[in-house]
Each structure stands twice: as structure tokens, then as C-alpha cells.
Write an enzyme that holds these catalytic residues in place. Structure first.
Site, mmCIF file in Angstrom:
data_model
loop_
_atom_site.group_PDB
_atom_site.id
_atom_site.type_symbol
_atom_site.label_atom_id
_atom_site.label_comp_id
_atom_site.label_asym_id
_atom_site.label_seq_id
_atom_site.Cartn_x
_atom_site.Cartn_y
_atom_site.Cartn_z
ATOM 1 N N HIS A 13 -1.793 -2.841 -6.816
ATOM 2 C CA HIS A 13 -2.397 -2.510 -5.517
ATOM 3 C C HIS A 13 -3.917 -2.677 -5.598
ATOM 4 O O HIS A 13 -4.615 -1.859 -6.199
ATOM 5 C CB HIS A 13 -2.009 -1.065 -5.167
ATOM 6 C CG HIS A 13 -2.473 -0.608 -3.830
ATOM 7 N ND1 HIS A 13 -2.649 0.708 -3.507
ATOM 8 C CD2 HIS A 13 -2.795 -1.302 -2.705
ATOM 9 C CE1 HIS A 13 -3.062 0.806 -2.262
ATOM 10 N NE2 HIS A 13 -3.164 -0.394 -1.749
ATOM 11 N N ASN A 28 -3.302 6.235 -1.497
ATOM 12 C CA ASN A 28 -3.073 6.536 -0.086
ATOM 13 C C ASN A 28 -2.515 7.932 0.158
ATOM 14 O O ASN A 28 -2.634 8.468 1.257
ATOM 15 C CB ASN A 28 -2.183 5.465 0.541
ATOM 16 C CG ASN A 28 -3.007 4.225 0.832
ATOM 17 O OD1 ASN A 28 -4.130 4.331 1.316
ATOM 18 N ND2 ASN A 28 -2.476 3.058 0.510
ATOM 19 N N SER A 76 0.823 -1.202 0.000
ATOM 20 C CA SER A 76 0.000 0.000 0.000
ATOM 21 C C SER A 76 0.858 1.254 0.000
ATOM 22 O O SER A 76 0.348 2.336 -0.265
ATOM 23 C CB SER A 76 -0.949 -0.007 1.195
ATOM 24 O OG SER A 76 -0.238 -0.274 2.366
ATOM 25 N N GLU A 101 -4.682 -0.181 -8.572
ATOM 26 C CA GLU A 101 -3.708 0.889 -8.793
ATOM 27 C C GLU A 101 -2.415 0.206 -9.241
ATOM 28 O O GLU A 101 -1.833 -0.581 -8.495
ATOM 29 C CB GLU A 101 -3.508 1.658 -7.471
ATOM 30 C CG GLU A 101 -2.651 2.888 -7.593
ATOM 31 C CD GLU A 101 -2.482 3.619 -6.240
ATOM 32 O OE1 GLU A 101 -2.487 2.954 -5.180
ATOM 33 O OE2 GLU A 101 -2.343 4.850 -6.263
HETATM 34 N N1 CAA Z 1 -16.317 -10.922 -0.977
HETATM 35 C C1 CAA Z 1 -17.358 -10.942 -1.840
HETATM 36 N N2 CAA Z 1 -18.404 -10.097 -1.738
HETATM 37 C C2 CAA Z 1 -18.409 -9.217 -0.708
HETATM 38 C C3 CAA Z 1 -17.341 -9.133 0.216
HETATM 39 C C4 CAA Z 1 -16.267 -10.036 0.047
HETATM 40 N N3 CAA Z 1 -15.198 -10.020 0.871
HETATM 41 N N4 CAA Z 1 -17.623 -8.135 1.094
HETATM 42 C C5 CAA Z 1 -18.797 -7.607 0.741
HETATM 43 N N5 CAA Z 1 -19.269 -8.257 -0.348
HETATM 44 C C6 CAA Z 1 -20.475 -7.937 -1.111
HETATM 45 C C7 CAA Z 1 -21.758 -8.300 -0.423
HETATM 46 O O1 CAA Z 1 -22.161 -9.621 -0.711
HETATM 47 C C8 CAA Z 1 -22.738 -7.292 -0.978
HETATM 48 O O2 CAA Z 1 -23.149 -7.684 -2.272
HETATM 49 P P1 CAA Z 1 -24.545 -7.147 -2.920
HETATM 50 O O3 CAA Z 1 -24.618 -5.656 -2.698
HETATM 51 O O4 CAA Z 1 -24.434 -7.486 -4.359
HETATM 52 O O5 CAA Z 1 -25.593 -7.890 -2.177
HETATM 53 C C9 CAA Z 1 -21.876 -6.035 -1.172
HETATM 54 O O6 CAA Z 1 -20.513 -6.498 -1.235
HETATM 55 C C10 CAA Z 1 -22.030 -5.077 -0.028
HETATM 56 O O7 CAA Z 1 -21.724 -5.735 1.194
HETATM 57 P P2 CAA Z 1 -22.586 -5.659 2.529
HETATM 58 O O8 CAA Z 1 -24.050 -5.566 2.179
HETATM 59 O O9 CAA Z 1 -22.130 -6.754 3.430
HETATM 60 O O10 CAA Z 1 -22.127 -4.336 3.258
HETATM 61 P P3 CAA Z 1 -22.077 -2.849 2.760
HETATM 62 O O11 CAA Z 1 -23.155 -2.496 1.813
HETATM 63 O O12 CAA Z 1 -21.931 -2.094 4.008
HETATM 64 O O13 CAA Z 1 -20.692 -2.766 1.933
HETATM 65 C C11 CAA Z 1 -18.375 -2.525 1.697
HETATM 66 C C12 CAA Z 1 -19.501 -3.193 2.470
HETATM 67 C C13 CAA Z 1 -18.335 -3.060 0.266
HETATM 68 C C14 CAA Z 1 -17.085 -2.910 2.409
HETATM 69 C C15 CAA Z 1 -18.632 -0.971 1.669
HETATM 70 O O14 CAA Z 1 -18.870 -0.496 2.958
HETATM 71 C C16 CAA Z 1 -17.472 -0.206 1.097
HETATM 72 O O15 CAA Z 1 -17.316 -0.104 -0.115
HETATM 73 N N6 CAA Z 1 -16.635 0.391 1.986
HETATM 74 C C17 CAA Z 1 -15.458 1.141 1.580
HETATM 75 C C18 CAA Z 1 -14.379 0.192 1.206
HETATM 76 C C19 CAA Z 1 -13.121 0.900 0.818
HETATM 77 O O16 CAA Z 1 -13.022 2.115 0.766
HETATM 78 N N7 CAA Z 1 -12.098 0.098 0.550
HETATM 79 C C20 CAA Z 1 -10.780 0.612 0.237
HETATM 80 C C21 CAA Z 1 -9.974 0.677 1.492
HETATM 81 S S1 CAA Z 1 -8.366 1.269 1.163
HETATM 82 C C22 CAA Z 1 -7.530 -0.104 0.676
HETATM 83 O O17 CAA Z 1 -7.992 -1.215 0.625
HETATM 84 C C23 CAA Z 1 -6.148 0.126 0.248
HETATM 85 C C24 CAA Z 1 -5.113 0.560 1.175
HETATM 86 O O18 CAA Z 1 -3.976 0.568 0.755
HETATM 87 C C25 CAA Z 1 -5.370 1.016 2.552
#
Ligand code: CAA
Length: 298
Positions: A140, A190, A119, A152
């Protein structure tokens, strides 16, 4: 052409990356030093594929075929010997990554591209310990990998354009949208995300607003799926701190200095979701019970 893929590390990112490649028809060796970690990762992948089956985006037969394409192993040399691409998703620790890339350079076939899911660690620095700097690249992924569209792609100082092109093309093949960045601290994702999270923590620390208010304002006001404090818990407060330290050191600019509250929380072991407590409390089985407003200054 990239056909055989090896993923190093079977944690949240590693198993998500293996999941997506296998689901898109690639044979994937998933390597970890511990068998129990590999067993947990396979169970997690099966569970996450079940979500896709439940909503009809994956059939039971495709789930079974995808799982069968993942070959877990604790032996690095077996895992990488036939690889066209290695995606390293091991612990975010520079010494571990440098040692791993020395070994990968030695063990992987000459043509094999070595990618890191880091990251924030410099791709140029990682590449510098290998004899194939032109074939080392950043790939990434975002968490949760099966859901998030972005990859990324980071070009190190000596990464060849043929290699970045092949990774851009591969990312599209697995249904992702790639975006190319050059190798500077925090890359793009990031460099922009972490100062926002840090500023949210500064606002909390200065008593501008409480945890829920800050998250509500950013979630509903900016249409973010999670507020910045919940997102920090989700990413891991230790990870956020480590990335901010890379930005602070890399640019030498005080605007990236991690907030003292973040430093305290990480020191105390409050690392967010994975430790059961961060800005929210996850320890009661429920989701996001707000920790009493003890973060407010006044
Ligand atoms: N595998 C497969 N499917 C998944 C999953 C996984 N691990 N996690 C969630 N899902 C699916 C669910 O089945 C659901 O599908 P449908 O909408 O088609 O039914 C969908 O994703 C949404 O999940 P939930 O209903 O359980 O929960 P939610 O609506 O609250 O969404 C989330 C959860 C997708 C995590 C959403 O909150 C989100 O997008 N959050 C932000 C995530 C983000 O910003 N990530 C980047 C972080 S930074 C990073 O990763 C890099 C770094 O270097 C720090």
C-alpha cells in the site's frame, strides 16, 4: 529475486508506482485497458520527473532512462507473462479486483508474487480467489507516491513470511520505508486516518467550526502537511466514504459510521479535487478557494 515488475492500472497511484520502480532501475510493464489512459500516465510521469530534474534530484539522462524502462500496454497477458511481481492498482472495487486476481493467477508465472495496492479491501479475500494464497500480499503506497516515504505492507492470513520479507526488502530498495501490518479492516493507515477525517467532518456538520478553522487547527496545531478536510478532498471523498464503510462493516462498531454530510457530498458528486469541488472549490483554476460556509449548521 524480483527484477521484472508489472503495475496494473495507470491512474494516480499506478503511474506513481511505475514512476518509482522505473526510477530505481526496474523494468516496469504498466497495464491499462485504455491506451489514452496510458498516454496520459506517461505524460504525468514525465511531468513529475521534471519536478525532480528542476530541483536536481534526477538528471535529464536518468529521467530519459527511467521513462524508457516503462513499457505501457493494454494487453494484460503480455504485461504479466515475464513478471516476478505484479502490483495491482486498479479501481478500488472488490468485484473488479477479485476478477483481476483470478486472471492474474492464471496468466502470471508460477513464482510471481501478486501484490495489491488496495487501501482497505481484505488481502485474505483477494488471495482466496487464487491458487497461490502464500504469494498474495498488500503493498500500500501513499499519494503522491514519488514523495511519500511509506509503504504499508500487509500480510494476508496465508501470506508466507518469505513473501512479506521480499516485499519489505524491495520497498527499501526503492527508497521507501516499509511497515508491516496484519490483514484487518483498514490495516493501520486507514484505520487511524479515516476516523480522524470523519471526526473533522462531524465537527463541521455540528457547527463546531468552519472548514478553514478545522484545517488550520489540525495543520498548524498538529504539524500535519494538510488539514483533514483538505486531505479528504485530496484522497477523494468517495474513497474516504468507501473506506469508512469497510471499517464500519468490518468491525460492526458505530464509531466508524460515516458522517451524513460526507454521504450527501459523495451522493451529490462532490468528490474533492478530482471532481473540482469538495470542502474546497478547485474549479476556478486556483487552489483551495473555500466554498462559502454553507457547511456550518448555524
Ligand atoms: N511527483 C514528484 N514530486 C512531487 C509530486 C509528484 N506527484 N507532488 C509533489 N511533489 C514534490 C514537489 O516537487 C515538491 O518538491 P520540493 O519540496 O523538493 O521542491 C514537494 O513534493 C512538495 O510539493 P509542493 O511544493 O507542490 O506542495 P506542498 O509543499 O503543498 O506538498 C504534498 C504537497 C507533498 C502533497 C503535501 O501537501 C503532503 O504531504 N500532503 C499530505 C499527503 C498525504 O497525507 N498523503 C497520504 C494520503 S492517504 C493515501 O494516499 C492512502 C490511502 O489509502 C487513502
Amino acid at each position: 529475486m524480483i527484477q521484472h515488475i508489472t503495475v496494473i492500472g495507470s491512474g494516480t497511484m499506478g503511474n506513481g508506482i511505475a514512476h518509482v520502480f522505473a526510477q530505481n532501475g526496474f523494468t516496469v510493464h504498466m497495464v491499462d485497458i485504455r491506451q489514452d489512459a496510458l498516454d496520459r500516465a506517461m505524460a504525468t510521469i514525465a511531468k513529475n520527473m521534471d519536478r525532480q530534474v528542476a530541483k536536481g534530484s534526477l538528471s535529464e539522462a536518468d529521467k530519459a532512462a527511467s521513462l524508457a524502462r516503462i513499457i505501457p500496454t493494454t494487453r494484460l497477458e503480455d504485461g504479466v507473462k515475464g513478471a516476478d511481481l505484479v502490483v495491482e492498482a486498479a479501481t478500488e472495487n472488490v468485484d473488479i479486483k477479485l476478477q483481476l486476481f483470478r486472471e492474474l493467477d492464471h496468466l502470471a508465472p508460477e513464482h510471481c508474487v501478486l501484490a495489491s495496492n488496495t487501501s482497505s479491501i481484505s488481502i485474505t479475500r483477494i488471495a482466496s480467489v487464487t491458487k497461490r494464497q502464500d504469494k498474495v500480499v498488500g503493498m500500500h503506497f501513499m499519494n503522491p507516491v514519488p514523495v511519500m516515504k511509506l509503504v504499508e505492507v500487509i500480510a494476508g492470513f496465508n501470506t508466507s513470511s518469505a513473501v512479506t520479507d521480499s516485499i519489505l526488502e524491495l520497498s527499501r530498495k526503492i527508497g521507501k520505508v516499509p511497515a508491516l501490518a496484519n490483514d484487518y479492516p483498514g490495516f493501520v493507515a486507514n484505520r487511524i486516518l479515516m476516523p480522524m477525517i470523519n471526526e473533522a467532518i462531524c465537527s463541521l456538520h455540528e457547527g463546531v467550526a468552519g472548514v478553514e478553522e478545522i484545517d488550520t487547527i489540525m495543520k498548524l496545531g498538529m504539524a500535519h502537511p494538510m488539514g483533514p478536510l483538505q486531505l479528504a478532498d485530496f484522497i477523494g471523498l468517495d474513497v474516504c466514504l468507501a473506506i469508512l464503510e469497510v471499517l464500519h462493516k468490518g468491525f460492526g462498531n458505530p464509531k466508524y459510521a460515516p458522517n451524513a454530510l460526507l454521504v450527501n457530498m459523495v451522493t451529490a458528486g462532490n468528490h474533492g479535487v478530482k471532481s473540482g469541488k469538495g470542502f474546497y472549490d478547485y474549479s476556478h483554476g486556483g487552489k483551495e478557494l473555500v466554498v462559502a460556509d454553507n457547511f456550518r449548521k448555524s
